[in-house]
Design an enzyme around this catalytic site. Structure first.
Site: not given
Ligand code: CTP
Length: 394
Positions: A207-208
């Site tokens: 993810g980020n």
């Protein structure tokens, strides 16, 4: 005048209605305006500089003798695209009509060539006085927009014409002068927000850091301007926006599916989502053991913006680039390569953008010089991007 016309000066005169201007200021900021408050010295008896600084997020000065080296009255006049004076007392109206320049506000008014909206509030006898009537007449004949005060009960206990108008009426007047009212009416705006998650196993993902705040700000701004808004939200913790159709997705693949079914009916796409560049080749059915980490094979995700841009007809596409440098040439190459019409280059080198309420960077648009965006709210940036998109939509 600022390139994107979102800088407003709020002049405050010395009347009890000054406290009502606090609400006006908040509403202007909600609508994405960056507001510098210039109170007259006497108005500080009603609302102090600390309140204005807290509400505007900006330093407040009242005299030309403060920050002299900046030549504040000239710089403020140049940087703003609109002046609202609320409340305007009989004295302030008289001083402006006479062309006086005896405090910072009246200096700015004289130095500015922007539209000026004056919102009078005073006792009915003072409003009706022939001197005030003549001054109002003078200002109107010079192109100032002077609102009529409301009729009703006043602080003194008297009833008559002199009340500060409701905030909504002032905003309506402001919108009709700036032409900003519902300028996206009839347009369909598609926005992506948040960060995609690419599942590794039932527990973990790639993810980020994206919070989704910028995309939500764009959706809110477009809704305020009358657009029909669809928001594709990936993994955000933000509350739904009433009136915005929100489609929740997790991964880049899901986001692409929704984009493919929605884009052809849209006029404008704003790709603010941070899309993971890669995903695991396979999603494991059960939790991966430590020993197997190094065996996770990755495949590249498609570039959603580029994929969608290749199908575009008359739509305008806004892309984002989060970079740790301010390389404008690189950003322009990225904009062209992806097929975006507008690109916001977000300088994230200071690490102060993700999950923050503010942003700074550059707006790039086809055939134009880059426009610098100094530290501002994500709401203001959202409106600036929509302003530019609207220019290109024609
Ligand atoms: N984007 C996209 N699909 C991807 C990656 C990015 O649609 N797989 C979009 C983002 O929504 C954003 C823009 O492209 O609008 C910027 O992406 P960015 O991550 O800066 O660029 P990349 O193409 O990933 O380039 P880099 O190699 O510099 O990371």
């Amino acid at each position: 005048m600022q390139g994107f016309g979102r800088e407003v000066i709020l002049g405050v005169g010395g009347g009890i209605a000054a406290y009502k201007s606090c609400d006006l200021l908040r509403r202007l900021r909600d609508h994405g305006y960056a507001v510098t408050v210039v109170p007259t010295p006497s108005s500080l008896n009603f609302v102090g500089a600390a309140t204005w600084e807290a509400l505007s997020g900006r330093k407040v000065t009242t005299q030309v003798w403060e920050s002299v080296e900046e030549v504040r009255h000239v710089s403020l006049a140049k940087e703003s695209s609109f002046i609202i004076i609320a409340p305007a007392t009989a004295d302030l109206i008289a001083r402006i009509a006479a062309g006086r320049a005896d405090d910072l506000l009246t200096n700015v008014v004289l130095a500015s060539d922007s539209p000026i909206l004056i919102v009078p509030a005073m006792h009915p006898e003072m409003w009706k006085d022939p001197a005030t009537m003549a001054n109002v007449q003078t200002l109107r004949s010079r192109g100032y927009h002077v609102m009529d005060p409301d009729v009703g009960a006043l602080t003194s206990g008297d009833v008559g014409q002199g009340r500060f108008p409701e905030t909504s009426r002032i905003l309506q007047e402001f919108a009709s002068i700036t032409g900003s009212h519902a300028d996206l009416l009839g347009k369909k705006v598609l926005v992506t927000a948040g960060g995609t998650r690419e599942a590794i196993d039932p527990v973990r993902f790639i993810g980020n850091q994206s919070s989704g705040k910028q995309g939500y700000a764009v959706a809110r701004a477009a809704l305020q301007r009358g657009a029909q808004v669809t928001l594709i939200a990936a993994n955000t913790n933000l509350p739904d926006i009433e009136g915005v159709r929100t489609i929740k997705v997790e991964s880049a693949t899901q986001m692409l599916q929704v984009l493919e079914s929605e884009f052809s009916q849209s006029d404008l796409l704003v790709m603010s989502a941070a899309v993971a560049d890669a995903r695991p080749l396979q999603i494991a059915d059960s939790k991966i053991k430590k020993s197997d980490y190094r065996n996770i094979a990755l495949v590249e995700n498609p570039d959603l913006l580029r994929t969608i841009a290749s199908t575009k007809k008359n739509q305008i596409i806004v892309g984002f680039a989060a970079e740790t440098s301010e390389d404008l040439d690189l950003a322009r190459e990225k904009m062209d390569a992806k097929g975006a019409d507008i690109l916001y280059l977000n300088d994230i080198s200071a690490g102060d953008i993700f999950n923050s309420e503010t942003t700074h960077g550059f707006i790039l648009a086809k055939g134009k010089e880059p426009s610098k965006v100094s530290q501002t709210t994500k709401d203001t940036l959202a409106h600036q991007l929509l302003d530019e998109a609207l220019l290109q939509l024609g």
